[in-house]
Design a protein around this motif. Sequence first.
Motif, PDB file in Angstrom:
ATOM      1  N   TRP A 244      21.728  55.015  55.849  1.00 48.97           N
ATOM      2  CA  TRP A 244      21.675  53.893  56.785  1.00 48.97           C
ATOM      3  C   TRP A 244      20.826  52.757  56.237  1.00 48.97           C
ATOM      4  N   GLN A 245      19.770  53.117  55.478  1.00 51.26           N
ATOM      5  CA  GLN A 245      18.969  52.057  54.871  1.00 51.26           C
ATOM      6  C   GLN A 245      19.756  51.350  53.769  1.00 51.26           C
ATOM      7  N   ARG A 246      20.573  52.104  53.055  1.00 52.38           N
ATOM      8  CA  ARG A 246      21.426  51.467  52.048  1.00 52.38           C
ATOM      9  C   ARG A 246      22.411  50.493  52.724  1.00 52.38           C
ATOM     10  N   GLY A 247      22.978  50.950  53.852  1.00 54.58           N
ATOM     11  CA  GLY A 247      23.896  50.073  54.582  1.00 54.58           C
ATOM     12  C   GLY A 247      23.214  48.818  55.086  1.00 54.58           C
ATOM     13  N   VAL A 248      22.017  48.983  55.655  1.00 57.19           N
ATOM     14  CA  VAL A 248      21.265  47.827  56.134  1.00 57.19           C
ATOM     15  C   VAL A 248      20.908  46.910  54.973  1.00 57.19           C
ATOM     16  N   GLY A 249      20.560  47.537  53.843  1.00 56.89           N
ATOM     17  CA  GLY A 249      20.240  46.728  52.678  1.00 56.89           C
ATOM     18  C   GLY A 249      21.423  45.892  52.231  1.00 56.89           C
ATOM     19  N   GLY A 250      22.618  46.512  52.241  1.00 57.59           N
ATOM     20  CA  GLY A 250      23.822  45.744  51.887  1.00 57.59           C
ATOM     21  C   GLY A 250      24.071  44.610  52.860  1.00 57.59           C
TER      22      GLY A 250
END
Length: 532
Positions: free
Chosen positions: A412-418
Amino acid sequence: MRARELALPDRLAALREAVEVAEGRLEVPEVGTARALLAKAGAREALGDATVVALAGATGSGKSTLFNALSGAQVSTPGVRRPTTGVAHASVWGEPSSDAHGADRLLDWLEVPRRHRVADPDPALDGMVLLDLPDHDSVRLENRLEVDRLVQLVDVLVWVLDPQKYADDAVHTRYLAPLAGHSGVLLVVLNQVDRLDEAAAAACLADLRRLLDEEGLAGVPVLPTAAPSGLGLPQLRAELARRVSARKAATDRLTADARAAAGALAAHCTPDAGRDRGPGRAAREELTGALADAAGVPAVVAAVERSARRSGTAHTGWPLLRWTRKLRADPLDRLHLGDERARTSLPQAGAVQRAGMDAALRQARDDAGRGLPPAWRDELRRTSDDTGGRLPDRLDRAVAGTDLGSDRVPLWQRGVGGLQWLLALVALAGALWLVGLVVLGLLQLDDVVPLPRVQGIPLPTLLLGLGLLAGLLLALVCRPLVAAGARRRARTARRRLTARVAEVADEEVLAPLAETRAEHERFCAAVGRARS
């Protein structure tokens, strides 16, 4: 042999096991005494089946006269002045042409150089070695020490008393009373009874019998003698012949000595103490908690949480500011964890943590020592002290080698980062568009390119504002989620660190204490067999 009585080799094996268990653990004189007995037993069993009988007594008791009467020759010079008998004399019964019973080797071992071979020996006494010991009350220390040495080595002890000093406390306290378990290898002779009338002699014998009974020597024969007249000598010879012919006096003496040594060791044994006296669950948790505090587990857990929060904030924050985290080192990296071979950079335990650890170690030691004799509690204290010296390094290595959990960035942090990168690109597009418009304005070309508007707001301004505002709001919304994830990872790290510290507590603290208690049980079992 009585039913259920151990054979001498088995008894000595049990005593040897008890000594081996106590070696290096119990700092008590009884262990040295038992060790000396085992050495004596090994030497005595290899020196033949001759029976060593010693006449012991005070100056003027008539033991030398009695020795000469039994030997049939003037071997030892009698007298009444101090000192009289200064060294031990020996008379040997047996064929002069051979040493079938090992008498000479025995006397070499006993370090008795003055030897007399009895002429025309009585066949019933064949194999007897009779010693006339120095006076136990000699004014010369070396004479008294020689008596003490030989009393411990001979097979049968004949204590010669006289009517004047038969109740001497020094004789009873120092020599007779300690031999309470040696009735089978002890004789008491009341010599010089010819100096008394019949009633007085009977009264002396009765009183001596009473004294011996009170000292636990009820089974010891008391023989009245008068060496010059030969009174009582046939009975004494017959008693000695019975013991010599049985060829078991040495075995009986060693058996009695082994029982006595085991009885002395039993003072350091509590058979019903129980083996399972370790700390309960609450005490284990208290010990683990104290060790965890001393090992710096709270600092590591805090560093894990800060590191996870820092990483999560960077991944969910505005991408163009992520480079700023490189200005400060990761809190977890500063501790240099991950390699058990090198020390960490954790701070040393403070006074409060050390005091808590010491208190927990004392409590664990006291729990393990409950019901044990003082000598074993002292051993537990030494074990605990040794453990306390090793614990800091051992705990540091355990913390360094603990797997703190995966540091992989959550999806989810990767998604938010994207998404943050997308919003940043939107804002950047708006900013570049506005810059382009400014440039066109400077060139007087602002009317050439149409400017789209949304609800009257220029689209580039809207893109810039929405990109920045959405990125900020997204970062603010994610911050509690990042904090929750960091706390979750910190709990995982605490659980794993605590489990690792608990392993160290078991291996370095509780296991040695339990082993000492188990050795106490083994010691008691061996002592019990040796005493049986």
